[in-house]
Design a protein around this motif. Structure first.
Motif, mmCIF file in Angstrom:
data_model
loop_
_atom_site.group_PDB
_atom_site.id
_atom_site.type_symbol
_atom_site.label_atom_id
_atom_site.label_comp_id
_atom_site.label_asym_id
_atom_site.label_seq_id
_atom_site.Cartn_x
_atom_site.Cartn_y
_atom_site.Cartn_z
ATOM 1 N N THR A 53 0.812 -1.218 0.000
ATOM 2 C CA THR A 53 0.000 0.000 0.000
ATOM 3 C C THR A 53 0.844 1.266 0.000
ATOM 4 N N LYS A 56 0.060 4.702 -2.093
ATOM 5 C CA LYS A 56 -1.308 4.570 -2.602
ATOM 6 C C LYS A 56 -2.286 4.786 -1.463
ATOM 7 N N THR A 58 -6.494 3.817 -0.736
ATOM 8 C CA THR A 58 -7.565 2.988 -1.277
ATOM 9 C C THR A 58 -8.908 3.499 -0.781
ATOM 10 N N ALA A 63 -7.638 1.589 -5.857
ATOM 11 C CA ALA A 63 -6.380 2.135 -5.340
ATOM 12 C C ALA A 63 -5.988 3.360 -6.160
ATOM 13 N N ASP A 65 -2.891 5.645 -6.968
ATOM 14 C CA ASP A 65 -1.434 5.597 -6.886
ATOM 15 C C ASP A 65 -0.869 7.018 -7.009
#
Length: 148
Positions: A53, A56, A58, A63, A65
């Motif tokens: 993760t 990023k 979520t 997700a 980035d």
């Protein structure tokens, strides 16, 4: 049609532009590799603890980035800065030097050109008939004999 295309391609500006694009693309690849190898991992380290993760966030199952976006911005800024300081700025300085007076003045017309210009101007002032110019210069056109 092909002559016009050839003239267009052979202009210095087009060739310089093509070289600039190729060099810019190659340099962009180098900067992208640098930012992917060194800066993106640093951004990901600052953004999260786990490798899955990092860099990023979520929302639900999607997700985002942000590390890749920040990396692209840094790549663009580095590429633009280097191209400006190594290509654009030196060429602008060179153009300024040329404008300041290093260009030679235009050549004066030759004596023959001056004389022909005077003759032309004198003929225009006298409003000589078109055929009279040949008579003045001693040129006689030969006429074909009439055919029967």
């Amino acid at each position: 049609m092909f002559k016009g295309f050839k003239d267009f391609i052979m202009r210095g500006n087009v060739v310089d532009l093509a070289v600039g694009i190729v060099i810019g693309a190659a340099f962009t690849a180098v900067v992208t590799a640098f930012t992917n190898a060194f800066l993106k991992p640093l951004i990901q380290l600052l953004g999260g603890n786990t490798s899955a993760t990092a860099g990023k966030w979520t929302v639900g199952a999607v997700a985002f980035d942000y590390a890749t976006f920040i990396n692209a911005v840094i790549t663009f800024v580095l590429t633009a800065a280097v191209l400006y300081f190594l290509v654009v700025y030196p060429l602008n300085r060179l153009a300024e030097r040329r404008k300041r007076g290093e260009e030679p003045p235009p050549e004066a017309p030759s004596e023959e050109v001056k004389l022909l210009t005077e003759i032309r101007d004198a003929l225009v002032r006298q409003q000589v008939a078109p055929g009279a110019v040949n008579d003045i210069l001693g040129r006689h056109q030969q006429q074909d004999p009439p055919r029967h």
